[in-house]
Structures are given as structure tokens and as C-alpha cells.
Design an enzyme around this catalytic site. Structure first.
Site, PDB file in Angstrom:
ATOM      1  N   GLN A  59       0.154  -3.553  -5.100  1.00 34.10           N
ATOM      2  CA  GLN A  59      -1.199  -3.131  -4.701  1.00 34.10           C
ATOM      3  C   GLN A  59      -2.154  -3.077  -5.906  1.00 34.10           C
ATOM      4  O   GLN A  59      -3.344  -3.342  -5.762  1.00 34.10           O
ATOM      5  CB  GLN A  59      -1.098  -1.755  -4.038  1.00 34.10           C
ATOM      6  CG  GLN A  59      -2.247  -1.415  -3.091  1.00 34.10           C
ATOM      7  CD  GLN A  59      -2.098  -2.024  -1.707  1.00 34.10           C
ATOM      8  OE1 GLN A  59      -1.021  -1.999  -1.144  1.00 34.10           O
ATOM      9  NE2 GLN A  59      -3.164  -2.575  -1.173  1.00 34.10           N
ATOM     10  N   ASN A  85      -0.192  -6.099  13.491  1.00 35.19           N
ATOM     11  CA  ASN A  85      -1.636  -6.248  13.262  1.00 35.19           C
ATOM     12  C   ASN A  85      -1.984  -7.505  12.453  1.00 35.19           C
ATOM     13  O   ASN A  85      -2.934  -8.221  12.794  1.00 35.19           O
ATOM     14  CB  ASN A  85      -2.131  -4.976  12.560  1.00 35.19           C
ATOM     15  CG  ASN A  85      -3.557  -5.084  12.106  1.00 35.19           C
ATOM     16  OD1 ASN A  85      -3.823  -5.428  10.953  1.00 35.19           O
ATOM     17  ND2 ASN A  85      -4.482  -4.842  13.000  1.00 35.19           N
ATOM     18  N   LYS A 131      -5.439   3.403  -4.028  1.00 35.53           N
ATOM     19  CA  LYS A 131      -5.729   2.875  -2.687  1.00 35.53           C
ATOM     20  C   LYS A 131      -4.534   2.061  -2.232  1.00 35.53           C
ATOM     21  O   LYS A 131      -4.037   1.209  -2.969  1.00 35.53           O
ATOM     22  CB  LYS A 131      -6.985   1.977  -2.756  1.00 35.53           C
ATOM     23  CG  LYS A 131      -7.399   1.426  -1.419  1.00 35.53           C
ATOM     24  CD  LYS A 131      -8.249   2.418  -0.647  1.00 35.53           C
ATOM     25  CE  LYS A 131      -8.314   2.136   0.839  1.00 35.53           C
ATOM     26  NZ  LYS A 131      -7.146   2.662   1.607  1.00 35.53           N
ATOM     27  N   LYS A 175      -3.359  -6.707  -6.344  1.00 34.76           N
ATOM     28  CA  LYS A 175      -4.102  -7.116  -5.143  1.00 34.76           C
ATOM     29  C   LYS A 175      -5.481  -6.478  -5.141  1.00 34.76           C
ATOM     30  O   LYS A 175      -6.495  -7.140  -4.929  1.00 34.76           O
ATOM     31  CB  LYS A 175      -3.316  -6.679  -3.908  1.00 34.76           C
ATOM     32  CG  LYS A 175      -3.923  -7.126  -2.593  1.00 34.76           C
ATOM     33  CD  LYS A 175      -3.375  -6.358  -1.396  1.00 34.76           C
ATOM     34  CE  LYS A 175      -1.866  -6.404  -1.308  1.00 34.76           C
ATOM     35  NZ  LYS A 175      -1.389  -5.989   0.044  1.00 34.76           N
ATOM     36  N   THR A 208      -7.031  -8.160   7.728  1.00 41.92           N
ATOM     37  CA  THR A 208      -5.949  -8.793   6.957  1.00 41.92           C
ATOM     38  C   THR A 208      -5.670 -10.194   7.502  1.00 41.92           C
ATOM     39  O   THR A 208      -5.578 -11.169   6.737  1.00 41.92           O
ATOM     40  CB  THR A 208      -4.668  -7.926   6.984  1.00 41.92           C
ATOM     41  OG1 THR A 208      -5.027  -6.570   6.730  1.00 41.92           O
ATOM     42  CG2 THR A 208      -3.670  -8.384   5.956  1.00 41.92           C
ATOM     43  N   GLY A 260      -3.298   2.261   6.656  1.00 42.92           N
ATOM     44  CA  GLY A 260      -2.106   1.895   7.420  1.00 42.92           C
ATOM     45  C   GLY A 260      -1.282   0.820   6.727  1.00 42.92           C
ATOM     46  O   GLY A 260      -1.688   0.238   5.719  1.00 42.92           O
ATOM     47  N   ASP A 261      -0.103   0.599   7.259  1.00 44.55           N
ATOM     48  CA  ASP A 261       0.780  -0.510   6.877  1.00 44.55           C
ATOM     49  C   ASP A 261       1.750  -0.621   8.061  1.00 44.55           C
ATOM     50  O   ASP A 261       1.407  -0.159   9.173  1.00 44.55           O
ATOM     51  CB  ASP A 261       1.494  -0.191   5.552  1.00 44.55           C
ATOM     52  CG  ASP A 261       2.131  -1.424   4.902  1.00 44.55           C
ATOM     53  OD1 ASP A 261       1.428  -2.180   4.215  1.00 44.55           O
ATOM     54  OD2 ASP A 261       3.346  -1.671   5.098  1.00 44.55           O
ATOM     55  N   LYS A 287       0.650   3.607  -2.886  1.00 40.68           N
ATOM     56  CA  LYS A 287       1.318   3.314  -1.607  1.00 40.68           C
ATOM     57  C   LYS A 287       2.134   4.529  -1.200  1.00 40.68           C
ATOM     58  O   LYS A 287       2.529   5.316  -2.057  1.00 40.68           O
ATOM     59  CB  LYS A 287       2.266   2.114  -1.767  1.00 40.68           C
ATOM     60  CG  LYS A 287       2.592   1.416  -0.464  1.00 40.68           C
ATOM     61  CD  LYS A 287       1.540   0.383  -0.119  1.00 40.68           C
ATOM     62  CE  LYS A 287       1.758  -0.252   1.210  1.00 40.68           C
ATOM     63  NZ  LYS A 287       0.902  -1.446   1.376  1.00 40.68           N
ATOM     64  N   SER A 303     -10.960  -2.176   3.623  1.00 40.11           N
ATOM     65  CA  SER A 303     -10.836  -0.726   3.457  1.00 40.11           C
ATOM     66  C   SER A 303     -11.842  -0.237   2.415  1.00 40.11           C
ATOM     67  O   SER A 303     -12.453   0.817   2.584  1.00 40.11           O
ATOM     68  CB  SER A 303      -9.426  -0.365   2.979  1.00 40.11           C
ATOM     69  OG  SER A 303      -8.532  -0.288   4.064  1.00 40.11           O
TER      70      SER A 303
END
Ligand code: GLU
Length: 444
Positions: free
Chosen positions: A111, A240, A90, A114, A209, A165-166, A126, A376
Site C-alpha cells: 500500500q 467488488n 491509508k 501504491k 478499483t 474496505g478490502d 492495512k 478513497s
């Protein structure tokens, strides 16, 4: 040589010319020393750290597409499936000209920890491309996204790998990629998160976020005898994460006086007008000069400079290594109390150490910006049960997750004799769960 140092040298040797990846690994390994040293023989025999620092799978592909002039363009596509010990891979997709293998590996590595900290069953991954969405027409964005997904589809799936997204990938790009995935696979599944609300997206994912960053910051201040209300906050970025961090900070009674984009920054003495900022960035996709033109109290400055503004709380929400040693010195000289990272690795190692030495409360992105990926995972849950939760329900869960993360990292830091070192607390708490799952699953 200690096992930690051996593995760091191994990573540098095996992954040449990837400084961001080395930096991310160094930060984690350094703070795991107490845990690793206590189990050094066992971990070394199992090559646990070498396995943790080596992606399970690396996918590199060509992305050809046709621009509006009829010219064929070619970009590089990446998906790093880093670790699936605790759940399907993820993590987001980043579209930005700076993207290369080392950047995606640093992001994928972060990630893992996290996602573990969220307490939800998601592994680390990622991806992205060196494609630059800036200045492209809608048709060009769609052509690129469709081509990107025409290769990526074979590697992902709702129970395998779920991108989101990123930087450079928002609702529009996710929509085009989802449409192409569905068309190729003929399956309606929750293979991406950050989807639109009409086709399986979750309420509060857009805000998650930034809101999550503030929920954690609020808890951090509260537990250290302070209060977010009434504080002066500086934020970098205008994407964002920054927009919804500013919105929630204001709702909690703070005054946010800055934001920035890749060409300049805003100082707004009256506090950022978040509705105007949304109009400029989300609707018009324009530069911050437009914000300044529409607002009397705002000054626009070229270049970088938000960290020179006096504040109580600093929230870097732009990109990696944007807060450097000189910036940290300025923040400390101006009396900053807390720095919490909304972006991924925005603070250099030297700046982090300077802030910690000067008793600034510092929470790294793995903990502080985990609200996005946590939500997410909540979107994945809703897709699996084919139900849709209310905004209040998702937001309440997000808040609880962020409060829990704060207490977990605080407890881990205390347990290992590093009270107040939230970087170490986050790395240790994130690592222990993944390490246990990897051990239980044998040598894979
Ligand atoms: N790109 C975000 C992050 O850095 C979100 C990832 C996701 O939602 O999967 O955590």
C-alpha cells in the site's frame, strides 16, 4: 553483500514465518537494485530500507463478540500503520479466515508504493481480522464490526489513519464501523472511506478499483499499438473489483468470458451477464452456481481454472498468489497479450517472471488496482471540504489518475533502462517519492 540483499535477509530474519510479507519485500527490493546501488552508502547509513520495511506501528487486538446462539466468539484484530511519510496511513481492512500478521504486513507494505503512485497525499496502512463474514447473519456482522471498532477507534482519525474496505469488507461493514466510531468519538469526520452515499461516501468509489483497472489496461494497450475493444478477457474473482472490472471492460467493447469464487468458476460463452452477477453476489450474497442456474450460456466448474481459457487479456481480481507458474504457461501458450492485476499480489514471482520473459505486458497491482485507494483519497477531499462531487467528476479524475500512473511507471522503467518492465517502473516511481519524503523528515 549488496545493501538490497542485506536488507532482504534482515527482513526474513526479523519477521519469521511471514512468507507473503517476504515475497512482497523481495519483489520491491529486487526491482529497486539500480536505484539503491547508485546511492548505496547514503541509504545504508540512514538505514533507509530497514526503516521502510519496518512498520511505524503494529496494533494487535482481541475482538470478542456474541453469535446468534449466544456463544462468545473471539477473533484477532490487526492494524499495521506502515508508513506516514507522504500522508496519513491509508488502506483497507480485510475480514477473511486467512488473515494473519504476515498477510496484513504484505498488504500494508504494498500500500505504501501504491498510494505513492496515485500522486495523492496518502501513506500506507492495512488492517483486518481472521473473522469470516461468510454465512453470518446481519446481526452477527454488526456485533463483530462494533467490537472491532471499539478497539480500533483510538488508533485512527481523519488526519491520522483512514481505513476502508478490502476482501470481506464492503458498504455494510463500513456502515456499522462508521456508526460505532461516531458514537464513541462523538465526531462526524471522514475517518473511513467507502462510506454510503447518504453519510459522506463518494460517488464512483464502489466502481473505482475495477474501472481504474480497465482505464489503465486501455492506456497500456493503446500505447503498445493495440486496443481493448474486441478483446477476449478472462477475469478471476466475483467480488467488488471483479464485478466493476467486467462492467467497464464490456463498456469498452471487450468480451469477458469468466469469473470465479472460492469454490468454482464460470465460463460464459456469450460473455458474463454483469447485472445477473451483481444480483447473485451483491444482493443475494450467493454462490456462482446460482449464476449458472439462471443462465443457459454459462458452464460452472468446481475448483480453479479460469487461466486455462484462451484470451487476449487476463485480469486476476481475486486474491494473492492465485496465478501461478503453470497458469502463466497456459496463458502464454494461449497467446495472452497483457496481464493486469486487480487484486493485491495475485501473481507469484515465478509466474510474473515467466510472463515478462515471454513478452507479455504485465502490470502489477500497485499500479493497476490503485484506482480504489485513489478514489478513497478523493472521498477524503470531499469530506474535508464538505462537498459532494458528481459521478462524472470523480470518474474523470479517476481516469486521469490511472492514465498518469501508466505513463509514470512507463517513464520510470525507461529512465532506468528497463523499458516495458512495469513492475520495476511502479516500484521505482512509488519508492522515490516516499524515500525523498523520509529523507527530508529526518530519522523518525
Ligand atoms: N483495499 C483497497 C486496496 O487494496 C482500497 C484501500 C482504500 O481505499 O483505502 O487498495
Amino acid at each position: 553483500m549488496s545493501y538490497v540483499d542485506e536488507v532482504y535477509n534482515y527482513v526474513v530474519e526479523k519477521n519469521p514465518a511471514q512468507p507473503e510479507f517476504h515475497q512482497a519485500v523481495k519483489e520491491v527490493l529486487d526491482s529497486l537494485r539500480v536505484v539503491i546501488d547508485a546511492n548505496e552508502e547514503e541509504y545504508r547509513k540512514d538505514a533507509l530500507l530497514e526503516r521502510l520495511c519496518t512498520p511505524e506501528r503494529q496494533i494487535l487486538f482481541r475482538v470478542p463478540w456474541v453469535d446468534d446462539k449466544g456463544q462468545v466468539q473471539v477473533n484477532n484484530g490487526f492494524r499495521i500503520q506502515f508508513n506516514s511519510a507522504i500522508g496519513p496511513y491509508k488502506g483497507g481492512l480485510r475480514f477473511h479466515p486467512s488473515v494473519n500478521l504476515g498477510i496484513i504486513k504484505f498488504l500494508g507494505f504494498e500500500q505504501i508504493f501504491k498510494n505513492s503512485l496515485t500522486g495523492l497525499p496518502i501513506g500506507g496502512g492495512k488492517g483486518g481480522s481472521d473473522f469470516d463474514p461468510k454465512g453470518k447473519s446481519d446481526r452477527e456482522i454488526m456485533a463483530f464490526c462494533q467490537s472491532f471498532m471499539t478497539e480500533l477507534f483510538r488508533h485512527i482519525g481523519a488526519d491520522t489513519d483512514v481505513p476502508a474496505g478490502d476482501i470481506g469488507v464492503g458498504g455494510r461493514e463500513i456502515g456499522y464501523m462508521y456508526g460505532q466510531y461516531k458514537r464513541i468519538r462523538d465526531t462526524y469526520e471522514g475517518v473511513l472511506t467507502g462510506k454510503g452515499l447518504t453519510y459522506g461516501g463518494s460517488l464512483a468509489r464502489t466502481q473505482a478499483t475495477g474501472y481504474g483497472l480497465l482505464y489503465l489496461t486501455e492506456e497500456l494497450l493503446k500505447c503498445n499499438g493495440s486496443d481493448i475493444s474486441g478483446k477476449t478477457v478472462v477475469v478471476s474473482g466475483a467480488g467488488n473489483v471483479a464485478i466493476y472490472a467486467i462492467e467497464k471492460a464490456q463498456q469498452l467493447g471487450a468480451k469477458v468470458v469468466t469469473c470465479s469464487d472460492s469454490t468454482g468458476w464460470i465460463y460464459d460463452s456469450e460473455g458474463i451477464d454483469v447485472e445477473l452477477l451483481k444480483e447473485v453476489k451483491e444482493v443475494k450474497r450467493a454462490r456462482l452456481t446460482e449464476y449458472a442456474a439462471a443462465r443457459k450460456s454459462a458452464e460452472y466448474h468446481e475448483g480453479r481454472g479460469v487461466w486455462s481459457i484462451k484470451c487476449d487479456v487476463a485480469l486476476p481480481c481475486a486474491t494473492q498468489n492465485e496465478l501461478q507458474l503453470e497458469d502463466a504457461k497456459q496463458l502464454v501458450a494461449n497467446g495472452v497479450q497483457a496481464v493486469c492485476e486487480g487484486a493485491n499480489m495475485p501473481t507469484t514471482i515465478e509466474a510474473t517472471e515467466y510472463l515478462q520473459q515471454n513478452k507479455v505486458m504485465f502490470v502489477g497491482g500497485k499500479a493497476a488496482n490503485a484506482g480504489g485507494v485513489a478514489t478513497s483519497a478523493l472521498e477524503m477531499s470531499q469530506n474535508s471540504e464538505r462537498l459532494h462531487w458528481t459521478f462524472e467528476e470523480v470518474d474523470a479524475k479517476l481516469k486521469q489518475i490511472m492514465v498518469n500512473i501508466y505513463h509514470n511507471i512507463d517513464d520510470a522503467a525507461k529512465k532506468y533502462g528497463m523499458e516495458g518492465n512495469y513492475v520495476a517502473g511502479a516500484n521505482i516511481a512509488g519508492f522515490l517519492k516516499v524515500a525523498e519524503a523520509m529523507k527530508a523528515q529526518g530519522i523518525v
